[in-house]
Design an enzyme around this catalytic site. Sequence first.
Site, PDB file in Angstrom:
ATOM      1  N   ASP A  93       0.822  -1.217   0.000  1.00 25.37           N
ATOM      2  CA  ASP A  93       0.000   0.000   0.000  1.00 25.37           C
ATOM      3  C   ASP A  93       0.857   1.269   0.000  1.00 25.37           C
ATOM      4  O   ASP A  93       0.361   2.360   0.297  1.00 25.37           O
ATOM      5  CB  ASP A  93      -0.902   0.020   1.247  1.00 25.37           C
ATOM      6  N   ASP A 241      -6.251  -8.237  14.056  1.00 24.34           N
ATOM      7  CA  ASP A 241      -5.813  -9.586  14.382  1.00 24.34           C
ATOM      8  C   ASP A 241      -6.570 -10.150  15.587  1.00 24.34           C
ATOM      9  O   ASP A 241      -7.017 -11.296  15.578  1.00 24.34           O
ATOM     10  CB  ASP A 241      -4.302  -9.601  14.647  1.00 24.34           C
TER      11      ASP A 241
END
Length: 495
Positions: A93, A241
């Site tokens: 990104d 996560d």
Amino acid sequence: MILETITIVIYTIALLLIFIYALAQLNLLFNYLASKKKKNTPPLYDLSNPDETPYVTIQLPVYNEMYVMERLLDNIAQIDYPKNKLEIQVLDDSTDETLETTRKHIENLQKTGLDIKQVTRTDRIGFKAGALKAGLEKAKGEFIAIFDADFLPKENWLRRTIPYFKDPQIGVVQTRWGHLNRDYSLLTKIQAFALDAHFTLEQVGRNSKGHFINFNGTAGVWRKTCIIDAGNWEGDTLTEDLDLSYRAQLKNWKFKYLEDVETPAELPVVISAARSQQFRWNKGGAENFRKMLWRILKNKHIPTKTKVHGLLHLLNSTMFLNILIVAVLSIPMLYIKNTHLHLKVYFYVMSFFVVSTLIFFVCYWIMYKKIYGGGVKNFVNYIGMFIVFFSIAMGFSLHNSIAVLEGHLGKKSEFIRTPKFNIKSIKDNWKQNKYLNKNLSANVIFEGLLMLYFGFGMYSAFVVGNEGDFGLFPFHLMLFLGFGYVFFKSITARA
């Protein structure tokens, strides 16, 4: 008297919550010690058999990683796994020149026969979670290994983790983080100290009894069908996560934690980087408590003990708020104690809660001894490290409490990634790092004021009562030093 009563009530509640958390840690210690006596060999994939060797995709989510990108790619290229069963996705990104330098490096690696490709997006929707989700749509692997840019897995890493997936109920295999620069500075030592406790005592203590643990965002492998079944990656919290970990375990997927497989990584060497990382982790923990609370409580298939440990796990970061409350109110409590003698029995009872500190002391010693060994010399070193760690951890309590409050109140903020440095020695200059946050947070001023406030607390020990009261003096000294360290490091260690 009303204000004093409110102070006593809030102070007592905060102490009780810290004590409950300490008892949970003690239970995890017992679990940890019991797990060391168990020897069981689960069914494993035979990776020497090509027909039994599954296809694996390695995902490398990166964003503007100028200083570590080359090191990362060269390291991953050395992973020992059949090339016809391995795919590497660089989920890039980046918005700076690393986008082009990474592309060229990948082209060179492709010439060696490695199946590696750069996956880019036109926006950063969902940040890291969005990148992982976009990569998953194209991933060929049955299993998805994930590494952040500063992690350097050993060549045999996949051969030590993938075999455990022969058990079809296992959705994640997580490994223990190592530290490339543990001894670089006092800051890296205390970060390693805290992380070691998490990756020994907490992960093993929970996993050994079937309680919820978390994929740590990196240095682990997911079963692709587990990710999809749990609802895929979501970017509505700062710790995607932890979020996906709980959603997967709520759907009865099992997690396997491998304490003996170490994956080295770099610790932040400058306090602004550590602050941004701490903020993200602590706010994300609170966001996930808010998101998962009722899902855990309403689930009829989870044992009560697992629910309790799960909720306390998600409230880990909220302990900083309780510590800050106890710290700030301890000085008014010192004056209340010495002006209201009829409360003597109450204060005798409250002194019992020093046992919380003793519990933490014992738990952290077990962790420290496993890494450094026992003996008188190491124990003396441990005592010093424990005091320094707790002092500086308390110095971060204002910063982390603000993160926790924002998380519980639902205030959204951007995913601020931790800048990497690739610092090899104390002589290397990190101040030229272009990704460093050079702005001084207003919170730092309040940390300086709290340093002075706890200096006043130490002074108060000499003037209250007829002969002074030094019971809280060590506590106030640690707070003074902790907030002083964080304050002065923050205003001086800037590029």
